[in-house]
Design an enzyme around this catalytic site. Structure first.
Site, PDB file in Angstrom:
ATOM      1  N   TRP A   1       3.087   6.168   7.725  1.00  0.00           N
ATOM      2  CA  TRP A   1       3.230   6.810   6.404  1.00  0.00           C
ATOM      3  C   TRP A   1       2.426   8.105   6.404  1.00  0.00           C
ATOM      4  O   TRP A   1       1.324   8.180   6.954  1.00  0.00           O
ATOM      5  CB  TRP A   1       2.756   5.852   5.314  1.00  0.00           C
ATOM      6  CG  TRP A   1       3.578   4.601   5.275  1.00  0.00           C
ATOM      7  CD1 TRP A   1       3.214   3.363   5.698  1.00  0.00           C
ATOM      8  CD2 TRP A   1       4.937   4.484   4.818  1.00  0.00           C
ATOM      9  NE1 TRP A   1       4.254   2.470   5.527  1.00  0.00           N
ATOM     10  CE2 TRP A   1       5.321   3.127   4.997  1.00  0.00           C
ATOM     11  CE3 TRP A   1       5.864   5.375   4.282  1.00  0.00           C
ATOM     12  CZ2 TRP A   1       6.590   2.657   4.653  1.00  0.00           C
ATOM     13  CZ3 TRP A   1       7.125   4.905   3.931  1.00  0.00           C
ATOM     14  CH2 TRP A   1       7.479   3.565   4.108  1.00  0.00           C
TER      15      TRP A   1
ATOM     16  N   ASP B   1      11.315  -0.876  -2.183  1.00  0.00           N
ATOM     17  CA  ASP B   1       9.937  -1.329  -2.416  1.00  0.00           C
ATOM     18  C   ASP B   1       9.345  -0.650  -3.655  1.00  0.00           C
ATOM     19  O   ASP B   1       9.824   0.392  -4.094  1.00  0.00           O
ATOM     20  CB  ASP B   1       9.057  -0.988  -1.195  1.00  0.00           C
ATOM     21  CG  ASP B   1       9.029   0.501  -0.933  1.00  0.00           C
ATOM     22  OD1 ASP B   1      10.107   1.136  -0.958  1.00  0.00           O
ATOM     23  OD2 ASP B   1       7.934   1.052  -0.722  1.00  0.00           O
ATOM     24  N   GLU B   2       8.301  -1.235  -4.143  1.00  0.00           N
ATOM     25  CA  GLU B   2       7.445  -0.632  -5.168  1.00  0.00           C
ATOM     26  C   GLU B   2       8.248   0.070  -6.269  1.00  0.00           C
ATOM     27  O   GLU B   2       8.009   1.232  -6.579  1.00  0.00           O
ATOM     28  CB  GLU B   2       6.468   0.343  -4.500  1.00  0.00           C
ATOM     29  CG  GLU B   2       5.533  -0.368  -3.530  1.00  0.00           C
ATOM     30  CD  GLU B   2       4.582   0.568  -2.816  1.00  0.00           C
ATOM     31  OE1 GLU B   2       3.418   0.170  -2.635  1.00  0.00           O
ATOM     32  OE2 GLU B   2       4.984   1.684  -2.431  1.00  0.00           O
TER      33      GLU B   2
ATOM     34  N   TYR C   1       0.759  -1.161  10.292  1.00  0.00           N
ATOM     35  CA  TYR C   1       0.587   0.050   9.485  1.00  0.00           C
ATOM     36  C   TYR C   1      -0.343   1.016  10.229  1.00  0.00           C
ATOM     37  O   TYR C   1      -1.569   0.951  10.115  1.00  0.00           O
ATOM     38  CB  TYR C   1       0.103  -0.317   8.074  1.00  0.00           C
ATOM     39  CG  TYR C   1       1.294  -0.515   7.142  1.00  0.00           C
ATOM     40  CD1 TYR C   1       2.360  -1.325   7.550  1.00  0.00           C
ATOM     41  CD2 TYR C   1       1.390   0.128   5.919  1.00  0.00           C
ATOM     42  CE1 TYR C   1       3.483  -1.482   6.742  1.00  0.00           C
ATOM     43  CE2 TYR C   1       2.510  -0.037   5.103  1.00  0.00           C
ATOM     44  CZ  TYR C   1       3.550  -0.840   5.524  1.00  0.00           C
ATOM     45  OH  TYR C   1       4.661  -0.997   4.732  1.00  0.00           O
ATOM     46  N   PHE C   2       0.283   1.911  10.966  1.00  0.00           N
ATOM     47  CA  PHE C   2      -0.501   2.797  11.822  1.00  0.00           C
ATOM     48  C   PHE C   2      -1.084   3.987  11.055  1.00  0.00           C
ATOM     49  O   PHE C   2      -1.697   4.863  11.643  1.00  0.00           O
ATOM     50  CB  PHE C   2       0.343   3.273  13.005  1.00  0.00           C
ATOM     51  CG  PHE C   2       0.780   2.167  13.943  1.00  0.00           C
ATOM     52  CD1 PHE C   2       0.191   0.904  13.882  1.00  0.00           C
ATOM     53  CD2 PHE C   2       1.771   2.379  14.877  1.00  0.00           C
ATOM     54  CE1 PHE C   2       0.596  -0.124  14.734  1.00  0.00           C
ATOM     55  CE2 PHE C   2       2.182   1.365  15.741  1.00  0.00           C
ATOM     56  CZ  PHE C   2       1.596   0.111  15.663  1.00  0.00           C
ATOM     57  N   ASP C   3      -0.875   3.998   9.722  1.00  0.00           N
ATOM     58  CA  ASP C   3      -1.603   4.995   8.916  1.00  0.00           C
ATOM     59  C   ASP C   3      -2.978   4.454   8.524  1.00  0.00           C
ATOM     60  O   ASP C   3      -3.803   5.197   7.987  1.00  0.00           O
ATOM     61  CB  ASP C   3      -0.807   5.419   7.674  1.00  0.00           C
ATOM     62  CG  ASP C   3      -0.386   4.256   6.780  1.00  0.00           C
ATOM     63  OD1 ASP C   3      -0.283   3.103   7.279  1.00  0.00           O
ATOM     64  OD2 ASP C   3      -0.155   4.499   5.585  1.00  0.00           O
TER      65      ASP C   3
ATOM     66  N   TRP D   1       7.112  -6.191   5.025  1.00  0.00           N
ATOM     67  CA  TRP D   1       5.885  -5.375   5.109  1.00  0.00           C
ATOM     68  C   TRP D   1       4.710  -6.017   4.401  1.00  0.00           C
ATOM     69  O   TRP D   1       3.576  -5.833   4.798  1.00  0.00           O
ATOM     70  CB  TRP D   1       6.148  -3.956   4.579  1.00  0.00           C
ATOM     71  CG  TRP D   1       6.286  -3.805   3.093  1.00  0.00           C
ATOM     72  CD1 TRP D   1       7.388  -4.095   2.356  1.00  0.00           C
ATOM     73  CD2 TRP D   1       5.298  -3.310   2.176  1.00  0.00           C
ATOM     74  NE1 TRP D   1       7.158  -3.814   1.031  1.00  0.00           N
ATOM     75  CE2 TRP D   1       5.885  -3.324   0.883  1.00  0.00           C
ATOM     76  CE3 TRP D   1       3.992  -2.839   2.305  1.00  0.00           C
ATOM     77  CZ2 TRP D   1       5.197  -2.902  -0.255  1.00  0.00           C
ATOM     78  CZ3 TRP D   1       3.307  -2.418   1.165  1.00  0.00           C
ATOM     79  CH2 TRP D   1       3.906  -2.451  -0.097  1.00  0.00           C
TER      80      TRP D   1
ATOM     81  N   HIS E   1      10.481   5.071  -5.920  1.00  0.00           N
ATOM     82  CA  HIS E   1      10.071   6.220  -5.096  1.00  0.00           C
ATOM     83  C   HIS E   1      11.149   7.312  -5.183  1.00  0.00           C
ATOM     84  O   HIS E   1      11.545   7.891  -4.179  1.00  0.00           O
ATOM     85  CB  HIS E   1       9.843   5.784  -3.645  1.00  0.00           C
ATOM     86  CG  HIS E   1       8.587   4.969  -3.457  1.00  0.00           C
ATOM     87  ND1 HIS E   1       7.338   5.549  -3.412  1.00  0.00           N
ATOM     88  CD2 HIS E   1       8.400   3.646  -3.301  1.00  0.00           C
ATOM     89  CE1 HIS E   1       6.415   4.596  -3.232  1.00  0.00           C
ATOM     90  NE2 HIS E   1       7.029   3.426  -3.175  1.00  0.00           N
TER      91      HIS E   1
ATOM     92  N   ASP F   1      11.165  10.488  -1.326  1.00  0.00           N
ATOM     93  CA  ASP F   1      10.112   9.768  -2.047  1.00  0.00           C
ATOM     94  C   ASP F   1       9.787  10.517  -3.327  1.00  0.00           C
ATOM     95  O   ASP F   1      10.394  11.555  -3.630  1.00  0.00           O
ATOM     96  CB  ASP F   1       8.862   9.578  -1.162  1.00  0.00           C
ATOM     97  CG  ASP F   1       8.152   8.268  -1.497  1.00  0.00           C
ATOM     98  OD1 ASP F   1       7.763   8.097  -2.659  1.00  0.00           O
ATOM     99  OD2 ASP F   1       8.005   7.415  -0.608  1.00  0.00           O
TER     100      ASP F   1
END
Ligand code: ACM
Ligand code: ZN
Length: 547
Positions: free
Chosen positions: A484, A342-343, A434-436, A409, A279, A208
């Site tokens: 994340w 992504d992103e 999203y477990f963050d 996502w 990233h 990343d």
């Protein structure tokens, strides 16, 4: 609905056998997560004893050894694994590849007073039967490894017939050692706990903006430079730096091979994720010539998204991505290789003469199509190595490449559209997976990235999106919970955010559609929580809001 069905089965069994125990003690008391497809509780008990042996032919020795290891905890000694005819009281693992009644990964577990048999067509099925069996023991027997057996530790298991198979083939979690490195020993422990929940896929987000964590022989600066950042965001003050150099932290090739083997033995596939083209700042810090501007850059010290990304107008940069993936394929046998995607802000591409020349030469009408052009090169490269490309749903924007699989996502709509178009999909929406995100609110909760996903919401998730035509259901491979790592300073933080929500997701992806009962899940989780306690997992304790 499932509970009624199981209750019916128990009631029927009760009426056939005089000494049956049933009701709560026969079902919820089993405390199994994920809930199996079918459970029939019978009469009487089998005892795990010091003389018990695990019987298996060579093709099932590995699974037999893992089961023997798991059962050594309650027993206080290691069970022998033998390739002989089963004796009274033994546990028999029987691999029956030609039996058409077994699904891939399915198993049948029969506990009788005179012994236990686990049957399956695959070693994965035998493994899952072997994961279920220790959970049928009283939770008190799940002691901390090496601690003395309590007086009269009860190693009895009720007579039971379990028929089981997973609903989905992709039952995943994601770890992010790029933001905060996770030592290999922790990854192994995490895999153990995944296997306990019958998860079979662990995505490792290895690169990343904030760090490159995988040794690549051909490009040593990726780790020599890209695995170090000058500082990190300060705990409790995300926009300030902590002033502490971070790294070098990365996995060596030997460590990866060891982890892959460890996970494989537990039927967990490690899916590597190499973020391309966005990233990518850590890589560009090491090799700025593969950017649009030429740099120089620094490994990013704050969370968020960088504008500087790989330059697909540059043949050498495209070749670089391929060579990295080449080494990734040598290390990871996973059929799917995750290329991120992504992103990736495309503003540098708009200003870059090479990118614009590529677009003209290829007749591409937008920078989104340029990303698809790059994906197509990566997909062809991976296909030549017998692998498949998977990426986040941004890879839909410029047109999906023919063989790409999508990880959805940003909601489920991208995944739905991709599945309708015949692409395989893994559901991982920010709404449920999203477990963050925080799982509870209140002053006692640790800092987190934002968002709120309580346990009940995870439990209610259906990976089949609304409106998907039934002929496309088969393209939904399953679902994945993402952990994340921005706000996970310690491995214990990962465990806190993962469980119990990952246990709920395990049931979503394993147990039959529409069979969930959240109240019953919570009751069963009480037993699972004691097992997690014994295994030293820092799961979140205390009441959780249902949704
Ligand atoms: C993502 O959360 N950016 C895939
Ligand atoms: Zn460029």
């Amino acid at each position: 609905m499932k509970i009624q069905c199981l209750t019916l089965l128990v009631t029927l069994t009760c009426s056939l056998n005089m000494n049956v125990f049933c009701g709560d003690s026969g079902l919820s008391a089993l405390g199994l997560i994920p809930q199996p497809v079918q459970v029939k509780v019978g009469s009487g008990h089998w005892m795990l004893r010091p003389e018990t042996r695990v019987v298996a032919r060579e093709n099932a020795t590995a699974e037999a050894n893992l089961l023997a290891e798991a059962l050594s905890v309650p027993l206080g000694r290691r069970l022998p694994v033998v390739a002989e005819a089963p004796r009274d009281g033994d546990i028999h693992l029987s691999l029956e590849p030609s039996d058409p009644s077994f699904d891939t990964e399915g198993y049948r577990l029969s506990v009788a007073t005179n012994g236990v048999t686990i049957r399956a067509a695959t070693t994965a099925g035998l493994f899952y039967g072997g994961v279920t069996l220790p959970q049928l023991l009283p939770v008190d027997s799940w002691r901390v490894h090496g601690s003395a057996a309590g007086p009269g530790t009860n190693c009895s298991v009720a007579v039971v017939e379990i028929e089981d198979r997973p609903r989905f083939s992709w039952r995943g979690l994601l770890l992010d050692p790029a933001r905060h490195f996770l030592p290999p020993e922790f990854i192994k422990k995490f895999v153990d706990i995944m296997a306990l929940h019958k998860f079979n896929s662990l995505q490792l987000h290895l690169t990343d903006d904030q760090g490159w964590r995988l040794e690549i022989l051909r490009y040593p600066r990726l780790t020599a430079i890209g695995s170090i950042r000058k500082e990190s965001p300060r705990r409790g003050a995300r926009n300030e730096g902590d002033g502490k150099p971070y790294g070098p932290f990365f996995y060596t090739r030997a460590q990866i091979l060891d982890l892959v083997g460890y996970a494989q033995a537990r039927h967990v596939t490690l899916v590597p994720e190499i973020e391309i083209p966005g990233h990518f700042r850590a890589a560009l810090t090491a090799y700025p010539e593969f950017s649009c501007t030429g740099g120089p850059f620094e490994v990013r010290t704050r969370w968020g998204v960088e504008p500087d990304i790989l330059c697909p107008g540059n043949d050498a940069a495209v070749a670089f991505a391929g060579e990295v993936l080449n080494e990734v394929c040598d290390l990871f046998p996973s059929r799917f290789i995750h290329i991120g995607g992504d992103e990736a802000p495309r503003e540098r591409w708009q200003q870059c003469a090479k990118c614009q020349a590529r677009m003209r030469a290829q007749g591409l009408k937008s920078e989104a199509q340029l990303q698809s052009w790059l994906n197509q090169r990566l997909e062809e490269f991976l296909a030549r190595k017998g692998r498949r490309l998977i990426g986040w749903d941004e890879i839909l924007e410029g047109g999906l490449t023919p063989g790409a699989a999508v990880m959805s996502w940003r909601g489920t709509e991208g995944g739905r559209a991709a599945a309708e178009a015949g692409h395989d999909v893994v559901m991982s929406p920010t709404t449920h997976c999203y477990f963050d995100y925080a799982q509870a609110k209140g002053p006692g909760e640790p800092e987190s990235i934002g968002g709120f996903i309580p346990l009940g919401k995870v439990y209610d998730f259906d990976p089949i999106p609304p409106g998907l035509s039934s002929s496309s259901h088969r393209h939904i491979l399953g679902a994945q919970g993402n952990l994340w790592g921005e706000y996970f300073w310690e491995p214990a933080d990962v465990e806190y955010f993962a469980y119990p929500r990952a246990a709920a997701l395990a049931e979503v992806v394993w147990s039959p559609a529409g069979s969930g009962d959240f109240t019953d899940f919570q009751r069963r989780f009480q037993a699972q929580a004691r097992r997690l306690e014994a295994l030293g997992v820092n799961y979140r304790k205390g009441p959780l809001p249902p949704n």
